[in-house]
Design an enzyme around this catalytic site. Sequence first.
Site, PDB file in Angstrom:
ATOM      1  N   ASP A  69       0.839  -1.199   0.000  1.00 28.37           N
ATOM      2  CA  ASP A  69       0.000   0.000   0.000  1.00 28.37           C
ATOM      3  C   ASP A  69       0.880   1.259   0.000  1.00 28.37           C
ATOM      4  OD1 ASP A  69      -2.493  -1.656   0.571  1.00 28.37           O
ATOM      5  OD2 ASP A  69      -1.187  -2.167   2.240  1.00 28.37           O
TER       6      ASP A  69
ATOM      7  N   HIS B  46      -4.712  -3.242   6.378  1.00 29.31           N
ATOM      8  CA  HIS B  46      -4.522  -3.577   4.959  1.00 29.31           C
ATOM      9  C   HIS B  46      -5.873  -4.012   4.398  1.00 29.31           C
ATOM     10  CE1 HIS B  46      -3.006  -5.084   1.212  1.00 29.31           C
ATOM     11  NE2 HIS B  46      -3.573  -6.248   1.458  1.00 29.31           N
TER      12      HIS B  46
HETATM   13  P1  NAI Z   1      -1.926 -18.598  -3.493  1.00 28.12           P
HETATM   14  O1  NAI Z   1      -3.272 -19.187  -3.323  1.00 28.12           O
HETATM   15  O2  NAI Z   1      -1.261 -18.614  -4.822  1.00 28.12           O
HETATM   16  O3  NAI Z   1      -0.906 -19.323  -2.482  1.00 28.12           O
HETATM   17  C1  NAI Z   1      -1.234 -19.572  -1.155  1.00 28.12           C
HETATM   18  C2  NAI Z   1      -0.420 -20.766  -0.702  1.00 28.12           C
HETATM   19  O4  NAI Z   1      -0.646 -20.936   0.699  1.00 28.12           O
HETATM   20  C3  NAI Z   1      -0.864 -22.068  -1.387  1.00 28.12           C
HETATM   21  O5  NAI Z   1       0.287 -22.748  -1.862  1.00 28.12           O
HETATM   22  C4  NAI Z   1      -1.548 -22.834  -0.248  1.00 28.12           C
HETATM   23  O6  NAI Z   1      -1.409 -24.235  -0.380  1.00 28.12           O
HETATM   24  C5  NAI Z   1      -0.767 -22.299   0.957  1.00 28.12           C
HETATM   25  N1  NAI Z   1      -1.417 -22.510   2.246  1.00 28.12           N
HETATM   26  C6  NAI Z   1      -2.743 -22.496   2.547  1.00 28.12           C
HETATM   27  N2  NAI Z   1      -2.932 -22.798   3.839  1.00 28.12           N
HETATM   28  C7  NAI Z   1      -1.703 -23.000   4.377  1.00 28.12           C
HETATM   29  C8  NAI Z   1      -1.241 -23.368   5.673  1.00 28.12           C
HETATM   30  N3  NAI Z   1      -2.094 -23.592   6.670  1.00 28.12           N
HETATM   31  N4  NAI Z   1       0.099 -23.476   5.870  1.00 28.12           N
HETATM   32  C9  NAI Z   1       0.966 -23.281   4.863  1.00 28.12           C
HETATM   33  N5  NAI Z   1       0.583 -22.953   3.607  1.00 28.12           N
HETATM   34  C10 NAI Z   1      -0.732 -22.806   3.372  1.00 28.12           C
HETATM   35  O7  NAI Z   1      -2.018 -17.112  -2.897  1.00 28.12           O
HETATM   36  P2  NAI Z   1      -1.020 -15.887  -3.094  1.00 28.12           P
HETATM   37  O8  NAI Z   1      -1.399 -15.113  -4.303  1.00 28.12           O
HETATM   38  O9  NAI Z   1       0.382 -16.367  -2.961  1.00 28.12           O
HETATM   39  O10 NAI Z   1      -1.438 -14.978  -1.823  1.00 28.12           O
HETATM   40  C11 NAI Z   1      -1.187 -15.408  -0.508  1.00 28.12           C
HETATM   41  C12 NAI Z   1      -1.865 -14.480   0.482  1.00 28.12           C
HETATM   42  O11 NAI Z   1      -1.316 -13.176   0.439  1.00 28.12           O
HETATM   43  C13 NAI Z   1      -3.372 -14.305   0.295  1.00 28.12           C
HETATM   44  O12 NAI Z   1      -3.993 -14.382   1.567  1.00 28.12           O
HETATM   45  C14 NAI Z   1      -3.483 -12.902  -0.246  1.00 28.12           C
HETATM   46  O13 NAI Z   1      -4.733 -12.330   0.055  1.00 28.12           O
HETATM   47  C15 NAI Z   1      -2.360 -12.219   0.499  1.00 28.12           C
HETATM   48  N6  NAI Z   1      -1.904 -10.947  -0.049  1.00 28.12           N
HETATM   49  C16 NAI Z   1      -1.562  -9.950   0.844  1.00 28.12           C
HETATM   50  C17 NAI Z   1      -1.098  -8.738   0.412  1.00 28.12           C
HETATM   51  C18 NAI Z   1      -0.742  -7.656   1.394  1.00 28.12           C
HETATM   52  O14 NAI Z   1      -0.438  -6.545   0.948  1.00 28.12           O
HETATM   53  N7  NAI Z   1      -0.741  -7.876   2.695  1.00 28.12           N
HETATM   54  C19 NAI Z   1      -0.961  -8.451  -1.026  1.00 28.12           C
HETATM   55  C20 NAI Z   1      -1.301  -9.554  -1.890  1.00 28.12           C
HETATM   56  C21 NAI Z   1      -1.761 -10.756  -1.394  1.00 28.12           C
END
Ligand code: NAI
Length: 326
Positions: A159, A187
């Site tokens: 952000d 966020h």
């Molecule tokens: P993604 O769905 O591609 O990857 C998420 C991974 O986490 C998957 O490999 C899944 O198997 C794994 N996972 C799920 N539960 C788990 C657990 N209990 N222990 C370990 N691994 C687990 O998602 P992506 O695009 O990588 O995003 C990840 C997160 O980041 C989402 O929650 C998204 O909303 C968040 N995010 C936060 C931002 C911020 O500025 N704070 C910005 C962009 C995304």
Amino acid sequence: MKAPVRVTVTGAAGQIGYALLFRIASGAMLGDDQPVILHLLDITPAMDALEGVRMELDDCAFPLLAGIVCTDDPNVGFKDADYALLVGARPRGPGMERKDLLEANAAIFSVQGKAINDHASHDIRVLVVGNPANTNALITQRNAPDIDPRNFTAMMRLDHNRAKTQIAQKLDAPVTAVSTMTVWGNHSATQYPDLHHATVNGSVAVDAVDQQWYEDDFIPTVQQRGAAIIKARGAASAASAANAAIDHMRDWALGTADGDWVSMGVYSDGSYGIAEGLIYSFPCRCSGGDWSIVQGLEINDFSRGRMQATEQELTEERDAVADLLP
Ligand code: NAI
């Protein structure tokens, strides 16, 4: 050469993980004299995909990569970890209410908090990226009572970086001309990107734009940027999120630039009247591996209202998972 440090990344087989791990291994996060051992944690069904990521990391022959541990066991994933980036989270599924999402994630982050408490280095520095990031950070922190609550942070840097670029482009200035940006709060769409303290080429940013553009264009554009990217790309921001995670950890570990500060979701000590104990984004300076909230900024009524609205949302999120907090 320094001794290697252990860096845990959860959700390592996901989109952000793929954009993140190679940069950590290359030295972009902790410096080009700091070897790292990567601990890659994901869930059992993702272990094959994770093995593929390990093979690609091996194939880069990174000089700083001193080892890789792949696991679906949080107790192994956080063993002796010096840094942790908690990226893996439960996405919102069909028909899921906000409370369901908060609770599903509370389950994940309470397990990880306990594993950090029991197995990680007690100086560990934790960044929560997985959404809802601030409340997930709170849950993790509350489940790790033996570790200083200041060691748990939430990612607001994406952000912050978005806000810097929006004002730079508006004023036709390079992004390097922008300093002391602040994004307050959660966020989420209630976050408050504040131009009253930011400067562009040394001049106060809010004075260089008209109030209408600030309220009707700048603030909503920064707040809604994540949704705009999903609409355009058909997928959530991943590379920019990974980049922000690197920026956050690098500044925390190695220090913010002289004369500048960054936005970090940190444990509130009551600064600026924000309820103590919430993980709220403040302007922070980092030095010697520690952060401190920038004090003494003047807050006008416009800003105060927005800062309280995002605080209110964080209070509601905390209350929604109250029965799951130790
Ligand atoms: P993604 O769905 O591609 O990857 C998420 C991974 O986490 C998957 O490999 C899944 O198997 C794994 N996972 C799920 N539960 C788990 C657990 N209990 N222990 C370990 N691994 C687990 O998602 P992506 O695009 O990588 O995003 C990840 C997160 O980041 C989402 O929650 C998204 O909303 C968040 N995010 C936060 C931002 C911020 O500025 N704070 C910005 C962009 C995304």
